[in-house]
Enzyme design. Structure first.
Site, mmCIF file in Angstrom:
data_model
loop_
_atom_site.group_PDB
_atom_site.id
_atom_site.type_symbol
_atom_site.label_atom_id
_atom_site.label_comp_id
_atom_site.label_asym_id
_atom_site.label_seq_id
_atom_site.Cartn_x
_atom_site.Cartn_y
_atom_site.Cartn_z
ATOM 1 N N ASP A 79 0.845 -1.154 0.110
ATOM 2 C CA ASP A 79 0.067 -0.067 -0.122
ATOM 3 C C ASP A 79 0.993 1.356 -0.068
ATOM 4 O O ASP A 79 1.776 1.440 -0.987
ATOM 5 C CB ASP A 79 -0.893 0.111 1.138
ATOM 6 C CG ASP A 79 -2.007 1.192 1.241
ATOM 7 O OD1 ASP A 79 -2.812 1.179 0.450
ATOM 8 O OD2 ASP A 79 -1.879 2.014 2.122
ATOM 9 N N TYR A 130 -1.926 11.468 1.940
ATOM 10 C CA TYR A 130 -2.877 11.665 1.064
ATOM 11 C C TYR A 130 -2.732 13.190 0.527
ATOM 12 O O TYR A 130 -2.752 13.324 -0.674
ATOM 13 C CB TYR A 130 -4.325 11.263 1.338
ATOM 14 C CG TYR A 130 -4.196 9.863 1.336
ATOM 15 C CD1 TYR A 130 -4.565 9.011 0.389
ATOM 16 C CD2 TYR A 130 -4.332 9.056 2.860
ATOM 17 C CE1 TYR A 130 -4.749 7.597 0.310
ATOM 18 C CE2 TYR A 130 -4.463 7.689 2.962
ATOM 19 C CZ TYR A 130 -4.925 6.968 1.830
ATOM 20 O OH TYR A 130 -4.920 5.689 1.791
ATOM 21 N N HIS A 150 -7.095 -6.299 -1.151
ATOM 22 C CA HIS A 150 -6.140 -5.365 -1.102
ATOM 23 C C HIS A 150 -5.126 -5.808 0.325
ATOM 24 O O HIS A 150 -4.193 -5.431 0.494
ATOM 25 C CB HIS A 150 -6.765 -4.130 -0.810
ATOM 26 C CG HIS A 150 -5.560 -2.743 -0.592
ATOM 27 N ND1 HIS A 150 -4.802 -2.074 -1.656
ATOM 28 C CD2 HIS A 150 -5.282 -2.221 0.408
ATOM 29 C CE1 HIS A 150 -4.161 -1.513 -1.322
ATOM 30 N NE2 HIS A 150 -4.105 -1.191 0.145
#
Length: 288
Positions: A106, A213, A269
Protein backbone atom coordinates in the site's frame (compact mmCIF):
# COMPACT_ATOMS: atom_id res chain seq x y z
CA UNK A 1 2.59 -20.97 11.27
CA UNK A 2 5.70 -19.97 13.23
CA UNK A 3 5.33 -18.25 16.58
CA UNK A 4 6.31 -14.61 16.95
CA UNK A 5 10.04 -14.26 17.65
CA UNK A 6 11.44 -11.91 20.26
CA UNK A 7 10.76 -8.32 19.24
CA UNK A 8 12.92 -5.36 20.12
CA UNK A 9 11.23 -1.94 20.25
CA UNK A 10 13.41 1.15 19.94
CA UNK A 11 13.43 4.73 18.73
CA UNK A 12 15.79 5.47 15.84
CA UNK A 13 16.73 8.89 14.44
CA UNK A 14 16.55 9.24 10.67
CA UNK A 15 16.17 12.13 8.24
CA UNK A 16 15.61 14.67 11.02
CA UNK A 17 12.85 12.73 12.83
CA UNK A 18 12.50 9.80 15.23
CA UNK A 19 10.82 6.57 14.19
CA UNK A 20 9.54 3.82 16.45
CA UNK A 21 11.11 0.67 15.01
CA UNK A 22 10.63 -3.02 15.76
CA UNK A 23 13.52 -5.36 14.98
CA UNK A 24 13.67 -9.15 15.10
CA UNK A 25 15.92 -11.98 14.01
CA UNK A 26 19.68 -12.52 14.16
CA UNK A 27 21.77 -9.37 14.16
CA UNK A 28 24.08 -11.05 11.65
CA UNK A 29 21.25 -11.72 9.21
CA UNK A 30 20.74 -9.83 5.97
CA UNK A 31 18.35 -6.91 6.61
CA UNK A 32 14.75 -6.79 5.39
CA UNK A 33 12.89 -3.49 5.73
CA UNK A 34 9.09 -3.85 5.94
CA UNK A 35 7.07 -0.72 5.13
CA UNK A 36 3.37 -0.68 6.06
CA UNK A 37 0.54 1.25 4.44
CA UNK A 38 -2.63 3.08 5.50
CA UNK A 39 -4.10 2.76 8.09
CA UNK A 40 -1.67 0.26 9.59
CA UNK A 41 1.48 0.36 11.73
CA UNK A 42 4.37 -2.04 12.35
CA UNK A 43 1.93 -4.70 13.58
CA UNK A 44 0.59 -5.06 10.03
CA UNK A 45 3.60 -7.32 9.32
CA UNK A 46 2.87 -9.70 12.24
CA UNK A 47 2.36 -12.64 9.83
CA UNK A 48 5.53 -11.97 7.83
CA UNK A 49 8.00 -11.25 10.64
CA UNK A 50 8.19 -14.89 11.87
CA UNK A 51 8.58 -16.26 8.34
CA UNK A 52 11.45 -13.89 7.58
CA UNK A 53 13.19 -14.58 10.90
CA UNK A 54 12.88 -18.33 10.24
CA UNK A 55 14.88 -17.70 7.05
CA UNK A 56 17.62 -15.99 9.04
CA UNK A 57 16.88 -12.37 8.13
CA UNK A 58 17.24 -9.35 10.37
CA UNK A 59 13.78 -7.78 10.11
CA UNK A 60 13.40 -3.99 10.48
CA UNK A 61 9.82 -2.75 10.79
CA UNK A 62 9.20 0.95 11.43
CA UNK A 63 6.05 2.83 12.21
CA UNK A 64 6.36 5.25 9.32
CA UNK A 65 6.27 8.98 10.04
CA UNK A 66 2.81 10.18 11.08
CA UNK A 67 1.87 6.75 12.42
CA UNK A 68 1.48 5.25 15.89
CA UNK A 69 4.56 5.99 18.04
CA UNK A 70 6.73 7.68 15.40
CA UNK A 71 7.15 11.44 15.00
CA UNK A 72 4.35 13.33 13.29
CA UNK A 73 5.89 16.46 11.76
CA UNK A 74 3.57 19.28 10.76
CA UNK A 75 2.96 20.48 7.23
CA UNK A 76 2.41 18.69 3.94
CA UNK A 77 5.99 19.13 2.74
CA UNK A 78 7.06 16.70 5.47
CA UNK A 79 5.06 13.92 3.79
CA UNK A 80 6.39 14.18 0.25
CA UNK A 81 7.48 10.84 -1.15
CA UNK A 82 11.09 11.95 -1.36
CA UNK A 83 11.05 12.61 2.41
CA UNK A 84 9.41 9.25 3.12
CA UNK A 85 12.01 7.44 1.02
CA UNK A 86 14.78 9.32 2.81
CA UNK A 87 13.35 8.03 6.12
CA UNK A 88 13.82 4.43 4.97
CA UNK A 89 17.31 4.98 3.57
CA UNK A 90 18.35 6.97 6.63
CA UNK A 91 17.10 4.15 8.84
CA UNK A 92 19.46 1.74 7.08
CA UNK A 93 22.35 4.18 7.41
CA UNK A 94 21.71 4.67 11.12
CA UNK A 95 21.68 0.91 11.64
CA UNK A 96 24.90 0.51 9.67
CA UNK A 97 23.60 -1.20 6.53
CA UNK A 98 24.60 -0.36 2.95
CA UNK A 99 21.63 -2.14 1.35
CA UNK A 100 18.61 -4.27 2.19
CA UNK A 101 15.71 -6.25 0.84
CA UNK A 102 12.43 -4.32 0.96
CA UNK A 103 8.96 -5.75 1.63
CA UNK A 104 6.26 -3.12 1.07
CA UNK A 105 2.48 -2.77 0.86
CA UNK A 106 0.00 0.00 0.00
CA UNK A 107 1.49 3.40 0.95
CA UNK A 108 4.59 1.53 2.10
CA UNK A 109 4.86 0.23 -1.45
CA UNK A 110 4.59 3.79 -2.78
CA UNK A 111 7.62 4.57 -0.60
CA UNK A 112 9.22 1.35 -1.85
CA UNK A 113 8.84 2.44 -5.48
CA UNK A 114 10.36 5.83 -4.60
CA UNK A 115 13.35 4.13 -2.95
CA UNK A 116 13.76 1.89 -6.02
CA UNK A 117 13.82 4.92 -8.31
CA UNK A 118 15.70 7.42 -6.13
CA UNK A 119 18.08 5.14 -4.18
CA UNK A 120 18.46 1.90 -6.21
CA UNK A 121 21.92 1.30 -4.76
CA UNK A 122 20.32 0.62 -1.37
CA UNK A 123 18.03 -2.15 -2.68
CA UNK A 124 19.09 -5.78 -2.98
CA UNK A 125 15.61 -6.95 -3.99
CA UNK A 126 12.14 -5.48 -3.48
CA UNK A 127 8.60 -6.76 -3.11
CA UNK A 128 5.71 -4.36 -3.68
CA UNK A 129 2.12 -5.34 -2.93
CA UNK A 130 -1.03 -3.74 -4.32
CA UNK A 131 0.38 -0.37 -5.28
CA UNK A 132 1.54 0.19 -8.86
CA UNK A 133 4.58 1.98 -10.22
CA UNK A 134 4.03 5.75 -9.71
CA UNK A 135 3.85 6.50 -13.43
CA UNK A 136 1.10 3.90 -13.81
CA UNK A 137 -0.82 5.20 -10.80
CA UNK A 138 -0.67 8.76 -12.19
CA UNK A 139 -2.01 7.57 -15.52
CA UNK A 140 -4.90 5.62 -13.98
CA UNK A 141 -5.82 8.11 -11.25
CA UNK A 142 -6.44 10.93 -13.70
CA UNK A 143 -7.05 9.02 -16.94
CA UNK A 144 -9.15 5.98 -16.04
CA UNK A 145 -12.71 6.77 -14.96
CA UNK A 146 -13.16 3.54 -13.03
CA UNK A 147 -9.96 4.07 -11.03
CA UNK A 148 -10.82 7.73 -10.41
CA UNK A 149 -14.15 6.64 -8.93
CA UNK A 150 -12.44 3.95 -6.84
CA UNK A 151 -10.09 6.63 -5.48
CA UNK A 152 -12.81 9.08 -4.46
CA UNK A 153 -11.92 8.57 -0.81
CA UNK A 154 -8.48 10.09 -1.50
CA UNK A 155 -10.14 13.35 -2.53
CA UNK A 156 -12.41 13.26 0.51
CA UNK A 157 -9.35 12.92 2.74
CA UNK A 158 -8.18 16.37 1.58
CA UNK A 159 -10.61 18.19 3.91
CA UNK A 160 -8.75 19.00 7.15
CA UNK A 161 -10.58 18.52 10.42
CA UNK A 162 -13.66 16.94 8.89
CA UNK A 163 -11.70 13.93 7.59
CA UNK A 164 -10.06 13.36 10.97
CA UNK A 165 -13.45 13.49 12.69
CA UNK A 166 -15.10 11.16 10.17
CA UNK A 167 -12.39 8.51 10.62
CA UNK A 168 -11.91 8.65 14.39
CA UNK A 169 -15.36 9.49 15.84
CA UNK A 170 -17.09 6.73 17.75
CA UNK A 171 -13.90 4.87 18.71
CA UNK A 172 -12.52 5.11 15.17
CA UNK A 173 -15.66 3.75 13.54
CA UNK A 174 -14.72 5.25 10.15
CA UNK A 175 -11.29 3.63 10.05
CA UNK A 176 -12.77 0.29 11.10
CA UNK A 177 -15.37 0.64 8.31
CA UNK A 178 -12.59 1.40 5.81
CA UNK A 179 -10.98 -1.94 6.63
CA UNK A 180 -14.27 -3.85 6.73
CA UNK A 181 -15.34 -2.63 3.30
CA UNK A 182 -12.10 -3.66 1.61
CA UNK A 183 -11.05 -6.99 3.13
CA UNK A 184 -12.26 -10.55 3.58
CA UNK A 185 -14.04 -11.34 6.87
CA UNK A 186 -11.11 -13.16 8.47
CA UNK A 187 -8.36 -10.62 7.68
CA UNK A 188 -8.40 -8.97 11.12
CA UNK A 189 -9.46 -10.37 14.48
CA UNK A 190 -11.22 -8.37 17.18
CA UNK A 191 -7.93 -8.30 19.09
CA UNK A 192 -6.15 -6.93 16.01
CA UNK A 193 -8.67 -4.12 15.70
CA UNK A 194 -8.21 -3.09 19.32
CA UNK A 195 -4.47 -2.72 18.72
CA UNK A 196 -5.19 -0.72 15.57
CA UNK A 197 -7.55 1.56 17.49
CA UNK A 198 -4.81 2.22 20.03
CA UNK A 199 -2.43 3.21 17.22
CA UNK A 200 -5.05 5.35 15.45
CA UNK A 201 -5.78 7.28 18.64
CA UNK A 202 -2.18 8.28 19.34
CA UNK A 203 -1.94 12.11 19.54
CA UNK A 204 -1.68 13.55 16.04
CA UNK A 205 -1.88 10.18 14.29
CA UNK A 206 -5.10 10.85 12.36
CA UNK A 207 -3.69 14.02 10.81
CA UNK A 208 -0.30 12.41 10.26
CA UNK A 209 -1.81 9.49 8.35
CA UNK A 210 -4.05 11.73 6.26
CA UNK A 211 -1.20 14.10 5.41
CA UNK A 212 0.27 11.37 3.20
CA UNK A 213 -2.80 11.67 0.94
CA UNK A 214 -2.88 15.46 1.16
CA UNK A 215 0.76 15.82 0.24
CA UNK A 216 0.40 13.43 -2.70
CA UNK A 217 -2.26 15.58 -4.37
CA UNK A 218 -1.03 19.01 -3.28
CA UNK A 219 2.76 18.81 -3.28
CA UNK A 220 5.43 17.72 -5.78
CA UNK A 221 6.43 14.24 -4.58
CA UNK A 222 10.09 14.86 -5.46
CA UNK A 223 12.08 14.02 -8.54
CA UNK A 224 13.73 10.76 -9.52
CA UNK A 225 16.57 10.27 -12.04
CA UNK A 226 14.59 7.74 -14.08
CA UNK A 227 11.25 5.95 -14.12
CA UNK A 228 13.01 2.66 -14.88
CA UNK A 229 13.37 0.29 -11.90
CA UNK A 230 16.72 -1.48 -12.08
CA UNK A 231 16.79 -3.70 -8.92
CA UNK A 232 15.06 -7.07 -9.08
CA UNK A 233 11.42 -6.49 -8.14
CA UNK A 234 8.49 -8.77 -7.43
CA UNK A 235 5.01 -7.27 -7.75
CA UNK A 236 2.43 -9.25 -5.77
CA UNK A 237 -1.21 -8.32 -6.31
CA UNK A 238 -4.43 -9.49 -4.65
CA UNK A 239 -6.86 -9.52 -7.56
CA UNK A 240 -9.94 -9.06 -5.34
CA UNK A 241 -8.77 -5.53 -4.47
CA UNK A 242 -11.81 -3.21 -4.71
CA UNK A 243 -9.70 -0.04 -4.47
CA UNK A 244 -7.05 -0.53 -7.14
CA UNK A 245 -7.42 -2.08 -10.57
CA UNK A 246 -5.37 -5.23 -11.11
CA UNK A 247 -4.42 -4.13 -14.63
CA UNK A 248 -2.09 -1.59 -13.00
CA UNK A 249 0.08 -4.45 -11.73
CA UNK A 250 0.85 -5.76 -15.20
CA UNK A 251 1.38 -2.24 -16.54
CA UNK A 252 3.94 -1.64 -13.79
CA UNK A 253 6.18 -4.35 -15.24
CA UNK A 254 6.77 -2.15 -18.28
CA UNK A 255 9.02 -0.05 -16.02
CA UNK A 256 10.76 -3.06 -14.43
CA UNK A 257 13.18 -4.86 -16.76
CA UNK A 258 14.09 -7.12 -13.82
CA UNK A 259 10.56 -7.49 -12.54
CA UNK A 260 7.95 -10.18 -12.36
CA UNK A 261 4.29 -10.37 -11.31
CA UNK A 262 2.50 -12.86 -9.06
CA UNK A 263 -1.30 -12.66 -8.80
CA UNK A 264 -3.00 -13.88 -5.62
CA UNK A 265 -6.50 -14.66 -6.80
CA UNK A 266 -8.03 -15.06 -3.33
CA UNK A 267 -6.48 -11.88 -1.93
CA UNK A 268 -8.02 -8.45 -1.54
CA UNK A 269 -6.02 -5.29 -0.90
CA UNK A 270 -5.03 -6.90 2.43
CA UNK A 271 -3.60 -10.07 0.92
CA UNK A 272 -0.70 -10.32 3.41
CA UNK A 273 -3.29 -10.73 6.19
CA UNK A 274 -5.58 -13.10 4.30
CA UNK A 275 -3.32 -15.35 2.20
CA UNK A 276 -0.44 -15.70 4.63
CA UNK A 277 1.15 -19.01 3.52
CA UNK A 278 1.01 -18.06 -0.17
CA UNK A 279 2.33 -14.53 0.32
CA UNK A 280 5.07 -15.63 2.72
CA UNK A 281 6.16 -18.37 0.34
CA UNK A 282 6.37 -15.95 -2.58
CA UNK A 283 8.35 -13.44 -0.53
CA UNK A 284 10.87 -15.83 1.01
CA UNK A 285 11.42 -17.70 -2.25
CA UNK A 286 12.05 -14.43 -4.08
CA UNK A 287 14.37 -13.04 -1.41
CA UNK A 288 16.45 -16.22 -1.41
Amino acid sequence: MSSMPELNHRTIATNGINLHVVTAGPTTGDPVVCLHGFPEFWYGWRHQIPALVDEGYRVIVPDQRGYNLSDKPEGLDAYRLTELAADAVGLLETLGYDEARFLTHDWGAAVGWQVLLEYPEYVTKAVTMNIPHPAVFDEYLFGDVRQTINSTYMFMFQVPGLSEWALTAGNCRGLKLFLDMTNSPDAFTAEDIELYREAWQQPGAATGMLNWYRSLLRRDPGGVPSMTVEPETLVIWGTQDTLLRASMAEDSLEFCPNGRLELVTDGTHWLHHECVPEVNGLVTDFFE
